[in-house]
Design a protein around this motif. Structure first.
Motif, PDB file in Angstrom:
ATOM      1  N   SER A  48     -19.709  -5.801  32.988  1.00 42.73           N
ATOM      2  CA  SER A  48     -20.376  -7.057  32.637  1.00 42.73           C
ATOM      3  C   SER A  48     -21.876  -6.907  32.822  1.00 42.73           C
ATOM      4  CB  SER A  48     -19.853  -8.191  33.517  1.00 42.73           C
ATOM      5  OG  SER A  48     -20.519  -9.409  33.226  1.00 42.73           O
ATOM      6  N   ALA A  49     -22.654  -7.322  31.794  1.00 42.67           N
ATOM      7  CA  ALA A  49     -24.113  -7.263  31.851  1.00 42.67           C
ATOM      8  C   ALA A  49     -24.658  -8.105  30.705  1.00 42.67           C
ATOM      9  CB  ALA A  49     -24.601  -5.820  31.742  1.00 42.67           C
ATOM     10  N   PRO A  50     -25.892  -8.564  30.821  1.00 42.64           N
ATOM     11  CA  PRO A  50     -26.471  -9.400  29.750  1.00 42.64           C
ATOM     12  C   PRO A  50     -26.735  -8.647  28.458  1.00 42.64           C
ATOM     13  CG  PRO A  50     -28.083  -8.949  31.480  1.00 42.64           C
ATOM     14  CD  PRO A  50     -26.776  -8.481  32.001  1.00 42.64           C
ATOM     15  N   SER A  51     -26.968  -7.334  28.521  1.00 46.89           N
ATOM     16  CA  SER A  51     -27.233  -6.542  27.313  1.00 46.89           C
ATOM     17  C   SER A  51     -26.965  -5.081  27.604  1.00 46.89           C
ATOM     18  CB  SER A  51     -28.681  -6.718  26.842  1.00 46.89           C
ATOM     19  OG  SER A  51     -29.568  -6.097  27.746  1.00 46.89           O
ATOM     20  N   VAL A  52     -26.700  -4.315  26.542  1.00 47.86           N
ATOM     21  CA  VAL A  52     -26.474  -2.885  26.728  1.00 47.86           C
ATOM     22  C   VAL A  52     -27.755  -2.208  27.198  1.00 47.86           C
ATOM     23  CG1 VAL A  52     -26.944  -2.303  24.297  1.00 47.86           C
ATOM     24  CG2 VAL A  52     -25.517  -0.785  25.674  1.00 47.86           C
ATOM     25  N   GLU A  53     -28.919  -2.655  26.683  1.00 49.77           N
ATOM     26  CA  GLU A  53     -30.177  -2.044  27.103  1.00 49.77           C
ATOM     27  C   GLU A  53     -30.400  -2.199  28.602  1.00 49.77           C
ATOM     28  OE1 GLU A  53     -30.496  -3.106  22.781  1.00 49.77           O
ATOM     29  OE2 GLU A  53     -29.853  -4.170  24.599  1.00 49.77           O
ATOM     30  N   ALA A  54     -30.144  -3.410  29.119  1.00 47.62           N
ATOM     31  CA  ALA A  54     -30.347  -3.651  30.550  1.00 47.62           C
ATOM     32  C   ALA A  54     -29.358  -2.848  31.389  1.00 47.62           C
ATOM     33  CB  ALA A  54     -30.208  -5.147  30.845  1.00 47.62           C
ATOM     34  N   PHE A  55     -28.119  -2.782  30.915  1.00 49.14           N
ATOM     35  CA  PHE A  55     -27.082  -2.106  31.696  1.00 49.14           C
ATOM     36  C   PHE A  55     -27.315  -0.599  31.743  1.00 49.14           C
ATOM     37  CE2 PHE A  55     -22.371  -1.250  32.485  1.00 49.14           C
ATOM     38  CZ  PHE A  55     -22.417  -1.701  33.792  1.00 49.14           C
ATOM     39  N   THR A  95     -24.014   6.742  29.308  1.00 44.35           N
ATOM     40  CA  THR A  95     -23.157   6.573  28.135  1.00 44.35           C
ATOM     41  C   THR A  95     -21.824   5.969  28.526  1.00 44.35           C
ATOM     42  OG1 THR A  95     -24.222   8.493  27.108  1.00 44.35           O
ATOM     43  CG2 THR A  95     -22.120   7.776  26.161  1.00 44.35           C
ATOM     44  N   MET A  96     -21.286   6.354  29.676  1.00 45.05           N
ATOM     45  CA  MET A  96     -20.057   5.734  30.187  1.00 45.05           C
ATOM     46  C   MET A  96     -20.284   4.247  30.431  1.00 45.05           C
ATOM     47  SD  MET A  96     -18.509   8.557  32.839  1.00 45.05           S
ATOM     48  CE  MET A  96     -17.996  10.192  32.280  1.00 45.05           C
ATOM     49  N   ALA A  97     -21.446   3.915  30.966  1.00 44.61           N
ATOM     50  CA  ALA A  97     -21.745   2.511  31.244  1.00 44.61           C
ATOM     51  C   ALA A  97     -21.797   1.700  29.950  1.00 44.61           C
ATOM     52  CB  ALA A  97     -23.068   2.405  31.996  1.00 44.61           C
ATOM     53  N   ALA A  98     -22.474   2.228  28.943  1.00 41.47           N
ATOM     54  CA  ALA A  98     -22.543   1.531  27.654  1.00 41.47           C
ATOM     55  C   ALA A  98     -21.154   1.330  27.071  1.00 41.47           C
ATOM     56  CB  ALA A  98     -23.416   2.326  26.686  1.00 41.47           C
ATOM     57  N   THR A  99     -20.306   2.346  27.184  1.00 45.60           N
ATOM     58  CA  THR A  99     -18.951   2.287  26.636  1.00 45.60           C
ATOM     59  C   THR A  99     -18.099   1.279  27.385  1.00 45.60           C
ATOM     60  OG1 THR A  99     -19.151   4.610  25.993  1.00 45.60           O
ATOM     61  CG2 THR A  99     -16.929   3.671  26.056  1.00 45.60           C
ATOM     62  N   ALA A 100     -18.184   1.296  28.698  1.00 48.68           N
ATOM     63  CA  ALA A 100     -17.431   0.334  29.502  1.00 48.68           C
ATOM     64  C   ALA A 100     -17.826  -1.095  29.147  1.00 48.68           C
ATOM     65  CB  ALA A 100     -17.661   0.603  30.994  1.00 48.68           C
ATOM     66  N   LEU A 101     -19.117  -1.325  28.951  1.00 53.35           N
ATOM     67  CA  LEU A 101     -19.592  -2.652  28.584  1.00 53.35           C
ATOM     68  C   LEU A 101     -19.060  -3.045  27.208  1.00 53.35           C
ATOM     69  CD1 LEU A 101     -21.457  -5.030  29.387  1.00 53.35           C
ATOM     70  CD2 LEU A 101     -23.301  -3.830  28.175  1.00 53.35           C
TER      71      LEU A 101
END
Length: 498
Positions: A267-274, A255-261
Protein backbone atom coordinates in the motif's frame (compact mmCIF):
# COMPACT_ATOMS: atom_id res chain seq x y z
CA UNK A 1 16.47 -20.47 -16.00
CA UNK A 2 19.06 -17.68 -15.78
CA UNK A 3 20.99 -18.40 -12.63
CA UNK A 4 24.49 -17.84 -13.96
CA UNK A 5 26.06 -14.39 -13.80
CA UNK A 6 26.56 -13.81 -17.51
CA UNK A 7 24.02 -15.87 -19.36
CA UNK A 8 21.48 -14.90 -16.80
CA UNK A 9 21.88 -11.27 -16.11
CA UNK A 10 22.58 -10.86 -19.68
CA UNK A 11 19.88 -12.15 -21.31
CA UNK A 12 18.23 -10.95 -22.09
CA UNK A 13 16.31 -9.00 -24.25
CA UNK A 14 13.55 -11.44 -24.34
CA UNK A 15 14.29 -14.04 -21.75
CA UNK A 16 14.81 -17.01 -23.97
CA UNK A 17 17.96 -19.16 -24.04
CA UNK A 18 20.26 -18.57 -26.99
CA UNK A 19 20.03 -21.47 -29.42
CA UNK A 20 21.75 -21.93 -32.73
CA UNK A 21 19.72 -21.18 -35.83
CA UNK A 22 18.73 -24.37 -37.66
CA UNK A 23 19.47 -25.31 -41.25
CA UNK A 24 16.03 -24.18 -42.39
CA UNK A 25 16.76 -20.67 -41.16
CA UNK A 26 20.22 -20.67 -42.79
CA UNK A 27 20.00 -22.03 -46.33
CA UNK A 28 23.33 -22.58 -48.02
CA UNK A 29 24.33 -20.03 -50.69
CA UNK A 30 24.21 -21.29 -54.24
CA UNK A 31 27.10 -19.12 -55.47
CA UNK A 32 30.70 -18.74 -54.23
CA UNK A 33 31.16 -16.08 -51.57
CA UNK A 34 33.11 -13.81 -53.95
CA UNK A 35 30.09 -13.65 -56.28
CA UNK A 36 27.57 -12.82 -53.56
CA UNK A 37 24.90 -10.27 -54.56
CA UNK A 38 23.22 -8.26 -51.82
CA UNK A 39 19.45 -8.50 -51.53
CA UNK A 40 17.41 -5.30 -51.47
CA UNK A 41 13.88 -3.89 -51.67
CA UNK A 42 12.71 -0.30 -51.49
CA UNK A 43 9.42 1.59 -51.65
CA UNK A 44 8.34 5.22 -51.28
CA UNK A 45 5.51 5.66 -48.78
CA UNK A 46 3.57 8.37 -46.95
CA UNK A 47 2.74 8.62 -43.25
CA UNK A 48 1.91 11.02 -40.44
CA UNK A 49 4.32 11.05 -37.51
CA UNK A 50 4.27 13.40 -34.57
CA UNK A 51 1.51 15.31 -36.34
CA UNK A 52 3.57 15.80 -39.51
CA UNK A 53 2.53 14.20 -42.81
CA UNK A 54 5.55 13.27 -44.91
CA UNK A 55 6.95 11.06 -47.66
CA UNK A 56 9.65 8.58 -46.79
CA UNK A 57 11.54 5.74 -48.45
CA UNK A 58 11.51 2.34 -46.75
CA UNK A 59 14.54 0.24 -47.72
CA UNK A 60 15.34 -3.28 -46.54
CA UNK A 61 18.80 -4.29 -47.70
CA UNK A 62 21.78 -6.46 -46.89
CA UNK A 63 24.92 -4.66 -45.80
CA UNK A 64 27.68 -7.02 -46.92
CA UNK A 65 30.71 -7.20 -44.62
CA UNK A 66 33.98 -8.18 -46.29
CA UNK A 67 37.40 -9.21 -45.07
CA UNK A 68 40.64 -7.42 -45.93
CA UNK A 69 40.84 -9.29 -49.22
CA UNK A 70 37.36 -8.15 -50.24
CA UNK A 71 35.70 -11.54 -49.70
CA UNK A 72 32.09 -11.29 -48.46
CA UNK A 73 31.78 -12.74 -44.95
CA UNK A 74 28.33 -11.75 -43.70
CA UNK A 75 25.15 -9.97 -44.77
CA UNK A 76 23.57 -7.81 -42.07
CA UNK A 77 20.10 -6.59 -42.95
CA UNK A 78 19.11 -3.00 -42.23
CA UNK A 79 15.61 -1.56 -42.43
CA UNK A 80 15.97 2.14 -43.16
CA UNK A 81 13.25 4.79 -43.17
CA UNK A 82 14.48 8.05 -44.68
CA UNK A 83 12.45 11.24 -45.12
CA UNK A 84 12.00 12.66 -48.63
CA UNK A 85 13.41 14.89 -49.96
CA UNK A 86 16.66 13.72 -48.41
CA UNK A 87 18.53 16.09 -46.13
CA UNK A 88 22.17 15.28 -45.24
CA UNK A 89 21.97 17.51 -42.15
CA UNK A 90 18.94 15.66 -40.74
CA UNK A 91 19.51 13.42 -37.67
CA UNK A 92 19.77 9.68 -38.21
CA UNK A 93 19.25 7.09 -35.48
CA UNK A 94 20.58 3.53 -35.56
CA UNK A 95 18.53 1.06 -33.51
CA UNK A 96 18.68 -2.60 -32.49
CA UNK A 97 17.26 -4.97 -29.92
CA UNK A 98 19.19 -7.31 -27.71
CA UNK A 99 19.16 -10.97 -26.71
CA UNK A 100 21.86 -11.48 -27.67
CA UNK A 101 20.16 -13.15 -30.60
CA UNK A 102 17.15 -10.87 -30.98
CA UNK A 103 16.09 -9.19 -34.20
CA UNK A 104 15.03 -5.53 -34.26
CA UNK A 105 11.38 -6.54 -34.68
CA UNK A 106 10.41 -5.35 -31.19
CA UNK A 107 11.57 -1.74 -31.50
CA UNK A 108 10.64 -1.61 -35.19
CA UNK A 109 7.10 -3.01 -35.03
CA UNK A 110 6.36 -2.03 -31.43
CA UNK A 111 7.74 1.44 -30.89
CA UNK A 112 9.48 3.52 -33.56
CA UNK A 113 8.86 2.14 -37.06
CA UNK A 114 6.26 3.71 -39.38
CA UNK A 115 3.92 0.78 -38.75
CA UNK A 116 3.20 -1.10 -35.53
CA UNK A 117 1.40 -4.23 -34.49
CA UNK A 118 -1.56 -3.71 -32.17
CA UNK A 119 -1.53 -6.08 -29.21
CA UNK A 120 -3.44 -5.71 -25.93
CA UNK A 121 -2.17 -2.75 -23.93
CA UNK A 122 -3.38 -4.05 -20.56
CA UNK A 123 -1.04 -7.01 -20.02
CA UNK A 124 -3.27 -9.62 -21.69
CA UNK A 125 -2.22 -12.34 -24.13
CA UNK A 126 -2.05 -11.32 -27.82
CA UNK A 127 -4.17 -14.30 -28.89
CA UNK A 128 -4.30 -15.56 -32.48
CA UNK A 129 -4.10 -13.83 -35.89
CA UNK A 130 -4.94 -11.73 -37.70
CA UNK A 131 -3.09 -9.01 -35.78
CA UNK A 132 -3.83 -5.40 -36.77
CA UNK A 133 -0.83 -3.68 -38.39
CA UNK A 134 -1.49 0.03 -37.96
CA UNK A 135 -0.03 3.37 -38.94
CA UNK A 136 2.26 4.48 -36.12
CA UNK A 137 1.99 8.20 -35.37
CA UNK A 138 4.47 7.61 -32.52
CA UNK A 139 7.28 6.79 -34.95
CA UNK A 140 10.20 9.19 -34.62
CA UNK A 141 10.43 9.81 -38.38
CA UNK A 142 9.35 13.42 -38.01
CA UNK A 143 12.57 14.23 -36.10
CA UNK A 144 15.09 11.63 -37.31
CA UNK A 145 15.70 9.12 -40.07
CA UNK A 146 15.70 5.56 -38.70
CA UNK A 147 17.95 2.58 -39.43
CA UNK A 148 17.10 -0.71 -37.70
CA UNK A 149 19.92 -3.26 -37.61
CA UNK A 150 19.62 -7.05 -37.32
CA UNK A 151 23.02 -8.49 -36.29
CA UNK A 152 24.29 -11.81 -37.68
CA UNK A 153 21.99 -14.68 -36.71
CA UNK A 154 18.97 -12.42 -36.17
CA UNK A 155 16.23 -11.28 -38.51
CA UNK A 156 17.22 -12.20 -42.06
CA UNK A 157 20.95 -11.58 -41.41
CA UNK A 158 23.41 -14.41 -42.01
CA UNK A 159 26.98 -15.43 -42.74
CA UNK A 160 28.22 -16.01 -46.28
CA UNK A 161 30.13 -18.98 -47.66
CA UNK A 162 32.13 -20.93 -45.07
CA UNK A 163 32.13 -18.09 -42.51
CA UNK A 164 31.04 -19.24 -39.06
CA UNK A 165 28.44 -17.44 -37.01
CA UNK A 166 30.77 -17.72 -34.02
CA UNK A 167 33.00 -15.14 -35.69
CA UNK A 168 30.29 -12.57 -34.85
CA UNK A 169 28.83 -13.96 -31.62
CA UNK A 170 30.51 -12.11 -28.80
CA UNK A 171 30.43 -8.73 -27.07
CA UNK A 172 33.35 -7.33 -29.05
CA UNK A 173 32.87 -9.27 -32.28
CA UNK A 174 29.22 -8.23 -32.49
CA UNK A 175 30.04 -4.59 -31.74
CA UNK A 176 32.70 -4.47 -34.45
CA UNK A 177 30.29 -5.81 -37.08
CA UNK A 178 27.50 -3.39 -36.11
CA UNK A 179 29.94 -0.47 -36.11
CA UNK A 180 31.08 -1.53 -39.58
CA UNK A 181 27.47 -1.57 -40.79
CA UNK A 182 26.93 1.95 -39.45
CA UNK A 183 30.04 3.23 -41.20
CA UNK A 184 29.01 1.59 -44.48
CA UNK A 185 25.50 3.02 -44.26
CA UNK A 186 26.64 6.59 -43.65
CA UNK A 187 29.21 6.21 -46.47
CA UNK A 188 26.58 5.01 -48.94
CA UNK A 189 24.00 7.59 -47.90
CA UNK A 190 26.23 10.66 -47.52
CA UNK A 191 25.47 11.15 -43.84
CA UNK A 192 28.88 11.79 -42.28
CA UNK A 193 27.90 15.26 -41.06
CA UNK A 194 24.40 14.31 -39.87
CA UNK A 195 23.63 14.38 -36.15
CA UNK A 196 23.80 10.73 -35.10
CA UNK A 197 22.07 8.73 -32.38
CA UNK A 198 22.52 5.14 -31.31
CA UNK A 199 19.76 3.22 -29.53
CA UNK A 200 19.33 -0.23 -28.07
CA UNK A 201 17.02 -2.20 -25.84
CA UNK A 202 18.14 -4.68 -23.13
CA UNK A 203 21.30 -6.42 -24.36
CA UNK A 204 21.03 -3.81 -27.08
CA UNK A 205 22.14 -1.30 -24.42
CA UNK A 206 25.20 -3.48 -23.77
CA UNK A 207 25.75 -3.51 -27.53
CA UNK A 208 25.30 0.29 -27.63
CA UNK A 209 28.13 0.82 -25.17
CA UNK A 210 30.40 -1.60 -27.03
CA UNK A 211 29.53 -0.02 -30.40
CA UNK A 212 30.23 3.45 -28.99
CA UNK A 213 33.67 2.16 -28.06
CA UNK A 214 34.20 0.94 -31.64
CA UNK A 215 32.94 4.19 -33.19
CA UNK A 216 34.55 6.70 -30.84
CA UNK A 217 37.38 4.72 -29.24
CA UNK A 218 39.99 5.39 -31.94
CA UNK A 219 41.15 8.24 -34.16
CA UNK A 220 38.82 7.58 -37.10
CA UNK A 221 35.79 8.57 -35.06
CA UNK A 222 32.11 8.45 -35.86
CA UNK A 223 31.01 10.94 -33.22
CA UNK A 224 27.57 10.58 -31.68
CA UNK A 225 25.13 13.20 -30.42
CA UNK A 226 23.30 10.79 -28.16
CA UNK A 227 22.86 7.24 -26.96
CA UNK A 228 19.38 5.90 -26.21
CA UNK A 229 19.27 3.17 -23.56
CA UNK A 230 15.95 1.37 -23.19
CA UNK A 231 15.77 -1.23 -20.40
CA UNK A 232 19.43 -0.95 -19.50
CA UNK A 233 21.97 -3.66 -18.66
CA UNK A 234 25.56 -2.41 -18.59
CA UNK A 235 27.05 -3.88 -15.42
CA UNK A 236 26.31 -7.59 -15.16
CA UNK A 237 27.51 -7.82 -11.58
CA UNK A 238 24.86 -5.33 -10.49
CA UNK A 239 22.03 -7.79 -11.04
CA UNK A 240 23.76 -11.14 -10.64
CA UNK A 241 21.81 -13.66 -8.57
CA UNK A 242 24.56 -16.12 -7.71
CA UNK A 243 25.48 -17.71 -4.43
CA UNK A 244 27.52 -15.27 -2.33
CA UNK A 245 26.63 -12.19 -4.40
CA UNK A 246 24.56 -9.59 -2.52
CA UNK A 247 24.25 -6.59 -4.86
CA UNK A 248 21.51 -8.17 -7.00
CA UNK A 249 19.15 -8.36 -4.00
CA UNK A 250 19.65 -4.62 -3.47
CA UNK A 251 19.12 -3.53 -7.08
CA UNK A 252 16.05 -5.76 -7.57
CA UNK A 253 14.19 -4.76 -4.40
CA UNK A 254 12.60 -1.54 -5.78
CA UNK A 255 11.18 -3.55 -8.73
CA UNK A 256 9.70 -6.04 -6.26
CA UNK A 257 8.13 -3.13 -4.40
CA UNK A 258 6.56 -1.71 -7.57
CA UNK A 259 5.21 -5.16 -8.46
CA UNK A 260 3.79 -5.80 -5.01
CA UNK A 261 2.02 -2.44 -5.14
CA UNK A 262 0.61 -3.13 -8.62
CA UNK A 263 -0.90 -6.44 -7.54
CA UNK A 264 -2.36 -5.12 -4.29
CA UNK A 265 0.19 -6.74 -1.99
CA UNK A 266 1.47 -3.41 -0.70
CA UNK A 267 0.00 0.00 0.00
CA UNK A 268 1.31 3.45 -1.00
CA UNK A 269 -0.03 6.68 -2.53
CA UNK A 270 1.92 6.20 -5.79
CA UNK A 271 4.43 3.88 -7.41
CA UNK A 272 6.95 6.73 -7.63
CA UNK A 273 6.78 7.37 -3.89
CA UNK A 274 6.91 3.69 -3.00
CA UNK A 275 9.92 2.86 -5.17
CA UNK A 276 11.77 5.86 -3.77
CA UNK A 277 11.17 4.51 -0.27
CA UNK A 278 12.38 1.13 -1.48
CA UNK A 279 15.52 2.66 -3.03
CA UNK A 280 16.45 4.32 0.24
CA UNK A 281 15.77 1.19 2.27
CA UNK A 282 17.74 -0.94 -0.23
CA UNK A 283 20.91 1.17 -0.18
CA UNK A 284 20.59 1.94 3.53
CA UNK A 285 19.40 -0.55 6.15
CA UNK A 286 19.10 -3.50 3.75
CA UNK A 287 22.57 -3.07 2.22
CA UNK A 288 24.12 -2.62 5.66
CA UNK A 289 22.44 -5.79 6.90
CA UNK A 290 23.52 -7.85 3.88
CA UNK A 291 27.12 -6.70 4.18
CA UNK A 292 27.26 -7.96 7.77
CA UNK A 293 26.23 -11.43 6.69
CA UNK A 294 25.86 -13.81 9.64
CA UNK A 295 27.37 -11.21 11.96
CA UNK A 296 24.18 -9.12 11.85
CA UNK A 297 22.48 -9.04 15.28
CA UNK A 298 19.02 -10.58 15.77
CA UNK A 299 17.25 -7.27 16.41
CA UNK A 300 18.62 -5.79 13.17
CA UNK A 301 17.51 -8.90 11.29
CA UNK A 302 14.00 -8.59 12.70
CA UNK A 303 13.75 -4.89 11.77
CA UNK A 304 14.97 -5.51 8.21
CA UNK A 305 12.63 -8.48 7.83
CA UNK A 306 9.60 -6.35 8.77
CA UNK A 307 10.45 -3.67 6.23
CA UNK A 308 11.32 -6.23 3.58
CA UNK A 309 7.88 -7.79 4.03
CA UNK A 310 6.25 -4.37 3.65
CA UNK A 311 8.07 -3.66 0.40
CA UNK A 312 7.86 -7.11 -1.21
CA UNK A 313 4.39 -8.21 -0.12
CA UNK A 314 5.89 -11.52 1.04
CA UNK A 315 5.38 -12.98 4.49
CA UNK A 316 8.01 -12.64 7.18
CA UNK A 317 7.97 -16.42 7.54
CA UNK A 318 8.89 -16.89 3.86
CA UNK A 319 11.53 -14.17 4.04
CA UNK A 320 13.04 -15.82 7.09
CA UNK A 321 13.30 -19.16 5.29
CA UNK A 322 14.96 -17.37 2.36
CA UNK A 323 17.45 -15.74 4.76
CA UNK A 324 16.08 -12.32 3.72
CA UNK A 325 17.46 -12.87 0.20
CA UNK A 326 14.69 -13.47 -2.34
CA UNK A 327 15.69 -14.36 -5.89
CA UNK A 328 13.59 -13.01 -8.72
CA UNK A 329 12.43 -16.50 -9.71
CA UNK A 330 11.11 -17.21 -6.25
CA UNK A 331 9.38 -13.83 -6.16
CA UNK A 332 7.54 -14.50 -9.44
CA UNK A 333 6.05 -17.65 -7.92
CA UNK A 334 5.52 -16.57 -4.32
CA UNK A 335 3.91 -13.12 -4.62
CA UNK A 336 0.54 -14.38 -5.91
CA UNK A 337 0.74 -17.98 -4.74
CA UNK A 338 -2.47 -17.48 -2.78
CA UNK A 339 -4.19 -16.78 -6.13
CA UNK A 340 -2.41 -19.66 -7.90
CA UNK A 341 -0.79 -17.13 -10.27
CA UNK A 342 2.76 -16.21 -11.24
CA UNK A 343 4.02 -12.80 -12.37
CA UNK A 344 6.10 -12.02 -15.44
CA UNK A 345 9.84 -11.45 -15.70
CA UNK A 346 9.90 -9.01 -18.60
CA UNK A 347 6.79 -7.28 -17.32
CA UNK A 348 5.51 -8.20 -13.89
CA UNK A 349 2.07 -6.73 -14.60
CA UNK A 350 1.41 -9.95 -16.56
CA UNK A 351 0.20 -13.02 -14.69
CA UNK A 352 0.27 -16.67 -15.68
CA UNK A 353 -1.11 -20.00 -14.54
CA UNK A 354 1.36 -22.85 -14.03
CA UNK A 355 0.79 -26.58 -14.19
CA UNK A 356 0.41 -26.41 -10.43
CA UNK A 357 0.85 -23.82 -7.69
CA UNK A 358 3.34 -25.78 -5.61
CA UNK A 359 6.61 -25.15 -7.47
CA UNK A 360 9.41 -22.77 -6.54
CA UNK A 361 9.75 -20.99 -9.90
CA UNK A 362 7.33 -20.39 -12.82
CA UNK A 363 6.90 -22.74 -15.77
CA UNK A 364 7.37 -19.87 -18.22
CA UNK A 365 7.27 -16.09 -18.54
CA UNK A 366 3.69 -14.91 -19.23
CA UNK A 367 4.98 -11.51 -20.33
CA UNK A 368 6.84 -13.11 -23.23
CA UNK A 369 4.37 -15.67 -24.52
CA UNK A 370 1.74 -12.95 -24.22
CA UNK A 371 3.26 -10.91 -27.09
CA UNK A 372 5.54 -13.00 -29.31
CA UNK A 373 3.12 -14.27 -31.96
CA UNK A 374 1.82 -10.83 -32.93
CA UNK A 375 5.29 -9.39 -33.47
CA UNK A 376 6.46 -12.35 -35.55
CA UNK A 377 3.46 -12.11 -37.87
CA UNK A 378 3.79 -8.35 -38.20
CA UNK A 379 7.46 -8.15 -39.16
CA UNK A 380 7.07 -10.82 -41.84
CA UNK A 381 3.94 -9.24 -43.30
CA UNK A 382 5.48 -5.77 -43.32
CA UNK A 383 8.88 -6.61 -44.79
CA UNK A 384 7.81 -9.31 -47.25
CA UNK A 385 4.43 -8.06 -48.40
CA UNK A 386 4.39 -4.30 -47.85
CA UNK A 387 7.99 -3.42 -48.70
CA UNK A 388 8.50 -6.37 -51.03
CA UNK A 389 11.65 -7.95 -49.59
CA UNK A 390 11.98 -11.37 -51.24
CA UNK A 391 13.86 -14.12 -49.43
CA UNK A 392 13.51 -17.80 -48.60
CA UNK A 393 15.04 -17.22 -45.19
CA UNK A 394 13.02 -17.28 -42.01
CA UNK A 395 12.97 -14.11 -39.91
CA UNK A 396 14.64 -14.98 -36.58
CA UNK A 397 12.94 -12.93 -33.87
CA UNK A 398 15.02 -14.37 -30.99
CA UNK A 399 17.37 -17.26 -30.37
CA UNK A 400 19.41 -17.14 -33.57
CA UNK A 401 22.90 -17.29 -32.07
CA UNK A 402 24.94 -19.97 -30.36
CA UNK A 403 27.33 -19.67 -27.41
CA UNK A 404 28.16 -16.03 -26.79
CA UNK A 405 31.72 -14.84 -26.08
CA UNK A 406 31.36 -12.60 -23.06
CA UNK A 407 35.03 -11.60 -22.93
CA UNK A 408 35.96 -7.98 -23.53
CA UNK A 409 38.91 -7.57 -25.83
CA UNK A 410 41.54 -4.89 -25.44
CA UNK A 411 42.13 -2.53 -22.55
CA UNK A 412 41.98 -3.57 -18.93
CA UNK A 413 40.77 -7.05 -18.06
CA UNK A 414 37.14 -6.85 -16.99
CA UNK A 415 36.19 -10.34 -18.07
CA UNK A 416 35.63 -11.66 -14.57
CA UNK A 417 33.20 -8.83 -13.79
CA UNK A 418 31.62 -7.84 -17.05
CA UNK A 419 30.72 -4.19 -17.32
CA UNK A 420 30.62 -2.10 -20.48
CA UNK A 421 29.55 1.02 -18.58
CA UNK A 422 33.09 2.51 -18.64
CA UNK A 423 32.90 2.65 -22.43
CA UNK A 424 30.05 5.16 -22.11
CA UNK A 425 31.74 7.13 -19.35
CA UNK A 426 34.88 7.55 -21.42
CA UNK A 427 32.92 8.54 -24.54
CA UNK A 428 31.03 11.20 -22.58
CA UNK A 429 34.23 12.60 -21.11
CA UNK A 430 35.85 12.78 -24.55
CA UNK A 431 32.77 14.01 -26.45
CA UNK A 432 31.17 16.97 -24.69
CA UNK A 433 28.25 16.89 -27.14
CA UNK A 434 27.14 13.35 -26.33
CA UNK A 435 24.13 12.81 -24.07
CA UNK A 436 22.45 9.67 -22.74
CA UNK A 437 18.75 8.91 -22.51
CA UNK A 438 17.72 6.15 -20.08
CA UNK A 439 14.19 4.73 -20.33
CA UNK A 440 13.12 2.17 -17.71
CA UNK A 441 9.89 0.38 -16.82
CA UNK A 442 8.88 0.02 -13.17
CA UNK A 443 7.88 -3.63 -13.70
CA UNK A 444 10.99 -4.95 -15.46
CA UNK A 445 12.91 -7.75 -13.73
CA UNK A 446 15.11 -8.55 -16.75
CA UNK A 447 16.87 -5.17 -16.46
CA UNK A 448 15.76 -3.53 -13.18
CA UNK A 449 15.70 0.26 -13.13
CA UNK A 450 17.71 0.52 -9.91
CA UNK A 451 20.54 -1.52 -11.46
CA UNK A 452 20.60 0.90 -14.40
CA UNK A 453 20.80 3.84 -12.02
CA UNK A 454 23.61 2.12 -10.13
CA UNK A 455 25.63 1.56 -13.32
CA UNK A 456 25.35 5.13 -14.55
CA UNK A 457 26.07 6.91 -11.26
CA UNK A 458 29.57 5.48 -10.87
CA UNK A 459 32.65 7.68 -11.07
CA UNK A 460 33.40 9.08 -14.52
CA UNK A 461 29.88 9.86 -15.78
CA UNK A 462 28.91 13.53 -16.27
CA UNK A 463 25.54 13.39 -14.54
CA UNK A 464 24.22 16.59 -16.14
CA UNK A 465 24.13 14.85 -19.54
CA UNK A 466 22.17 11.77 -18.46
CA UNK A 467 18.37 11.90 -18.60
CA UNK A 468 16.15 9.30 -16.88
CA UNK A 469 12.52 8.58 -17.76
CA UNK A 470 10.24 5.97 -16.17
CA UNK A 471 7.19 4.13 -17.45
CA UNK A 472 4.21 2.27 -15.99
CA UNK A 473 5.02 -0.98 -17.76
CA UNK A 474 7.91 -3.41 -17.99
CA UNK A 475 10.87 -4.29 -20.19
CA UNK A 476 9.06 -3.37 -23.42
CA UNK A 477 7.19 -0.40 -22.04
CA UNK A 478 5.84 0.46 -25.49
CA UNK A 479 3.41 -2.48 -25.41
CA UNK A 480 1.31 -0.20 -23.20
CA UNK A 481 -0.29 2.46 -25.39
CA UNK A 482 0.12 5.30 -22.90
CA UNK A 483 3.80 4.52 -22.42
CA UNK A 484 4.53 4.17 -26.13
CA UNK A 485 3.20 7.69 -26.61
CA UNK A 486 5.17 8.96 -23.60
CA UNK A 487 8.39 7.26 -24.75
CA UNK A 488 7.96 8.75 -28.20
CA UNK A 489 7.41 12.24 -26.80
CA UNK A 490 10.38 11.90 -24.44
CA UNK A 491 12.69 10.86 -27.28
CA UNK A 492 11.47 13.62 -29.59
CA UNK A 493 12.38 16.12 -26.91
CA UNK A 494 15.76 14.41 -26.35
CA UNK A 495 16.67 14.52 -30.05
CA UNK A 496 15.47 18.10 -30.54
CA UNK A 497 17.49 19.29 -27.52
CA UNK A 498 20.90 18.62 -29.17
Amino acid sequence: MFARILTASAALALALPAIAADDEAKPKPTAPAKDYQANRASKVMTGTFGGRTMRYTATVEEQVLKDDQGTPKAAIVTSAYVAEPRDPSRPVTFLFNGGPGSGSVWLQMGAFGPKRVAIPSDARDDGAPPYPILDNPDSLLDVTDLVFIDPVGTGFSHTIGDTKGEDYWGVTQDAKSVAQVIRQWIDANGRWNSPKYLGGESYGTTRSAAVVNELEGGYNDVALNGVILISTILDFGAGAETEGAELGYITTLPTMAATALYHGKASAPSVEAFVEEARQFAIGPYAAYLLKGQNAPADERAAVRRELARFTGLSEAFLDRADLRVSSGRFYKELLRDRALTVGRLDSRYTGTDYDAAGETPDNDPSFYGIDAGYTAAINAWMRDSIGYKTDRRYVTIGGVGDWDWRLRGGRDTNAYLTVAPYLGRAMRENSGMRIFVGQGWYDFATPFFAAEYSLTRTGFPQDRIEYKYYDAGHMMYVRDEDRRKLSADLRAFIRAR
